[in-house]
Every structure is written in C-alpha cells, then in structure tokens.
Design an enzyme around this catalytic site. Structure first.
Site, mmCIF file in Angstrom:
data_model
loop_
_atom_site.group_PDB
_atom_site.id
_atom_site.type_symbol
_atom_site.label_atom_id
_atom_site.label_comp_id
_atom_site.label_asym_id
_atom_site.label_seq_id
_atom_site.Cartn_x
_atom_site.Cartn_y
_atom_site.Cartn_z
ATOM 1 N N ASP A 189 0.850 -1.210 0.000
ATOM 2 C CA ASP A 189 0.000 0.000 0.000
ATOM 3 C C ASP A 189 0.874 1.245 0.000
ATOM 4 O O ASP A 189 0.641 2.176 0.773
ATOM 5 C CB ASP A 189 -0.941 -0.015 1.203
ATOM 6 C CG ASP A 189 -2.110 0.952 1.026
ATOM 7 O OD1 ASP A 189 -2.735 1.328 2.022
ATOM 8 O OD2 ASP A 189 -2.357 1.355 -0.138
ATOM 9 N N LYS A 191 1.953 4.663 -0.819
ATOM 10 C CA LYS A 191 1.276 5.862 -1.332
ATOM 11 C C LYS A 191 1.731 7.036 -0.475
ATOM 12 O O LYS A 191 2.247 6.833 0.636
ATOM 13 C CB LYS A 191 -0.244 5.689 -1.255
ATOM 14 C CG LYS A 191 -0.770 5.357 0.131
ATOM 15 C CD LYS A 191 -2.264 5.116 0.122
ATOM 16 C CE LYS A 191 -2.762 4.775 1.514
ATOM 17 N NZ LYS A 191 -4.214 4.571 1.543
ATOM 18 N N ASN A 194 1.434 7.307 3.277
ATOM 19 C CA ASN A 194 2.249 6.478 4.178
ATOM 20 C C ASN A 194 3.698 6.918 4.209
ATOM 21 O O ASN A 194 4.538 6.197 4.746
ATOM 22 C CB ASN A 194 2.203 5.008 3.712
ATOM 23 C CG ASN A 194 0.813 4.441 3.842
ATOM 24 O OD1 ASN A 194 0.026 4.928 4.659
ATOM 25 N ND2 ASN A 194 0.472 3.463 3.024
#
Ligand SMILES: CN(C)[C@H]1CCc2nc(NC(=O)c3cccc([C@H]4CCCN4C(=O)Nc4cccc(C#N)c4)c3)sc2C1
Length: 408
Positions: A189, A191, A194
């Site tokens: 994940d 992106k 983060n």
C-alpha cells in the site's frame, strides 16, 4: 532455571517472553470475569485470586494514563493517531489506537502483527520506530516516532513539486522500500499518505498494516487484493480471489504511480468510478497518458513507463541496482550514499515539539472517549486471546536490568 529459558523470557520475539505471559494472565481474567461464568466455582475462585495480580500489573506496566493526549492527527479504518506527551519524560510521540471491538466484529484481528514487528525491529532511519506497544480491554496502542512534517499528501498540496523534488522523495522512497524488502516484507500500500516527513525533512515509511512476509523465494501467495485502488498493481488486481504469487515488484508499480502524481498532480489511472480505474490499470499499456500541458523530461517519462509496466518487464525485477542506475536519478546534489545527509527540499518550520501545523485539523474528538467497548458476551469467547503478545517496550525490562547486572 536453565539459561535458555531465561533467554526466551527476555527475548522480545519469543512467545514465551515475560510481556506475553503477563498479557496472558490479564487476558484470561478479563475474558472470564463474566457474571454467567463466575457462577462456576473454579472460575470464581480463579478470577478472585488473580484480580489483585491484574490490578497490580495494570499499575506496574505502561498504560494510556502515562500519556497526555494533545491532539488527534490522523484517522484510519480501525482507529486514530493522537499526538501525545509522555507525562514523565515529557517526550512527544504519535500514538496509534486500534479498536479491538471493531477488529473482532470484522474478524480482522491479525493485520497489526506486521505493523508491530516491523516498527519494533526495523532499527532503520527509513522506518518509523515503535517505542512501546501496549493494550487495555478496548484498544491496542502503538507509541511511535512523531513525524512533525506530516505526510507527502500534505506536502504535495502545499507545494508545486518539481522534478528535482520528485527525484529526492522518490530516491528516499526507494531506500525505504529497500529496507522493508530487506526485512522480508512487501508493503502493498505504498502511497504518499504512508510517507511521513521528520523534523529534518527526510521521510520514513509508516502504516504497515498491509505488509506481508515474503517466502524464501521472495514471493507471497495470497488472494485478498489489499491496497488503495489508485496505487494497486495489475497482477494483484488480476489475481483477486485466486491464489496467485507476486513479489516486491508490486511496490515498484506504486512508486511509478507516486512519481506520476508528484509531476502531474494527479494519479495516472484514476477515473470517476472504481471500475473504470481498475479497467485503466488492467489496460495500462493503452490508458497511461502523459498530459501535453505539463513538460517533464524524457528520463522522467521513461522511468514512469518502466515502473508502470507488466511485472515481467518492470524496472526493479532484477534488483534495486537497476533502479538506482536509471538516468533520472543523476544529479549534482546527492549520491545514493549521501542521500540521507543531503538537504531535503522542504524543512518543516516548527514552533514547538508539539507543533501539528503540518497535519490537517481533526474535527471530532477522539474515539477513545466515545467507544463503549464490548457489550458483555454471553459466554467465554476469548475476545482478548488474539491480542496476547502484542505488548512491547523498547526499554530494558526490570528483569533485563537484573540479568545485565548479574552478568557483568
Ligand atoms: C483489511 N484488513 C486486512 C486490514 C488492512 C490493514 C489495516 N490497516 C488499518 N489501519 C488503521 O486502522 C489505521 C488507524 C489509524 C491511523 C492509520 C494511518 C492512516 C492515517 C494515518 N495513519 C498512520 O498510521 N499515521 C501515522 C503512523 C506513524 C506515525 C505518525 C506520525 N506522526 C502517523 C491507520 S485497519 C486495517 C485493516
């Protein structure tokens, strides 16, 4: 007591370690202390005998009341992140709360192990550090580095990000992924949400709930497509449901989406509906477009295409060196060795150690005050059992201090 048992009791990775054993006693008393169960003599006596132990433990171990809540700085599916100050040391931390009831209701109570273990054991400047993990009846708590610069979504909203800036943040992201992959995990994940900025302006990876361990061949077999639609790779999308294998290249796909977004201000495949976005990702050979009105270098376009390609042709499949050698990263400001000491494009201006001006203001108050916790179950259903062993402290435990004292 022979030596290797003592080792196991002190090893934070061992299921036998003291914190896990203490969690077990607390969990057992908590799950048994139900009126319907207390009618049974054995249970009644056990709970009465151990309630005082549990109360003593609650006083001795780290808990929520050791921290002063300053502000809610983030929200996620199962909880929130608060800026807190440790009452004794006055140090400021980011504390993530995950609601046990929400997790039990959606039988989703295992994802936080990767987050806990990665941040506890990474010991890497590229990964947000875990200082303490603890729990009470309602929540799990992760006490982590506070990253006062906020996330890269916020930075991209505040500034026009040039190729020079994109080169710096992409290079730092590659190094951070290198550290995570080196620990045997795929993020899944990646992106800008983060990627967090510390006080010096460098970034660290955060939010590891979607991470998964690779097997000895460096691949993962799992069917659930996890991640955020815009950044998800075609191979993860295609194999939804079936048991397929994929590797760290899924994170490199997301790097391509990130570079595109920094240079164009929008993600390459996003369309008004989820279905259209997925269709565009699956048909990326044709749907990837470079808007004419934004001028970017051929190197940047080439790098984006090299990441946003099918997995058998994706840059990085032969190792991270072929990424680092790409001409896009050639520059006069830093080398891959000096990157972490280079001067970042943005150094956050901070008025105090608890300055939250780089986070968007959260309107509603903290979930902690409004969560009423489990409604009393009718019988023993082990609500607390999935969380045994979560507690962690990066400080030496009293026993460790004793042992070190004895040894030297
Ligand atoms: C579907 N199953 C399998 C699981 C898949 C993975 C997963 N992750 C979850 N995650 C959450 O529920 C959650 C809770 C609070 C904050 C955050 C992030 C999103 C917003 C900010 N944030 C975060 O972690 N921020 C953070 C982290 C570290 C330092 C600092 C600072 N300063 C800030 C996430 S719930 C869940 C379900």
């Amino acid at each position: 007591m022979d030596e290797d048992i003592v080792e196991k009791l002190l090893d934070p990775r061992s299921p036998l370690n003291v914190e896990s054993l203490l969690d077990t006693v607390v969990a057992l008393v908590t799950d048994l202390k139900l009126p319907v169960l207390m009618r049974m003599k054995n249970i009644d006596l056990f709970v009465k005998r151990y309630q005082s132990v549990v109360d003593e433990l609650a006083k001795a171990r780290i808990s929520y009341k050791h921290f002063k809540q300053l502000k809610v700085i983030g929200r996620g599916a199962f909880g929130e992140v608060q800026l807190v100050r440790h009452v004794e040391t006055k140090k400021v931390y980011a504390m993530k709360l995950l609601c046990k009831e929400d997790m039990m209701k959606r039988s989703d109570s295992a994802f936080f192990w990767e987050e806990r273990n990665i941040m506890a054991h990474a010991d890497s400047e590229w990964i947000v550090k875990l200082h303490y993990a603890f729990q009470d009846e309602k929540f799990l708590y992760l006490v982590m580095d506070y990253m006062p610069g906020g996330d890269l979504v916020n930075l991209m909203q505040m500034y026009e990000t040039s190729e020079k800036w994109t080169r710096f943040y992409t290079a730092e992201l590659i190094e951070a992924l290198c550290a995570l992959h080196g620990m045997g995990y795929i993020h899944r994940d990646v992106k800008p949400d983060n990627m967090l900025v510390n006080r010096s302006g460098h970034i660290k990876l955060a939010d590891f709930g979607t991470c998964v361990r690779m097997n000895e061949n460096g691949v993962v077999r799992c069917s659930t497509a996890v991640g955020t639609p815009d950044y998800i790779s075609p191979e993860v999308l295609r194999n939804q449901g079936q048991d397929a294998e994929f590797g760290r290249e899924v994170d490199y796909w997301s790097v391509g989406v990130f570079i595109y977004e920094m240079l164009y201000g929008e993600t390459p495949f996003f369309k008004d509906s989820l279905a259209t976005t997925y269709a565009n990702i699956m048909d990326h050979e044709n749907s990837l477009k470079f808007p004419e009105d934004v001028v970017i270098s051929e190197n940047a376009k080439h790098l984006i295409r090299s990441f946003l390609s099918s997995v058998d042709k994706r840059l990085g499949r032969n190792g991270v060196q072929e990424i680092k050698a790409h001409p896009f990263f050639k520059n006069n400001d830093w080398t891959w060795e000096t990157l972490r000491n280079a001067t970042p494009p943005v150094i956050p201006e901070l008025r105090s150690d608890d300055d939250t001006s780089h986070f968007e203001v959260m309107t509603t108050e903290s979930r902690r005050e409004t969560t009423d916790g489990f409604q009393l179950p009718r019988t023993f259903n082990g609500n607390q059992l999935p969380f045994i062993g979560f507690t962690y402290s990066n400080e030496l435990s009293p026993i460790q201090k004793l042992k070190n004292g004895l040894m030297n």
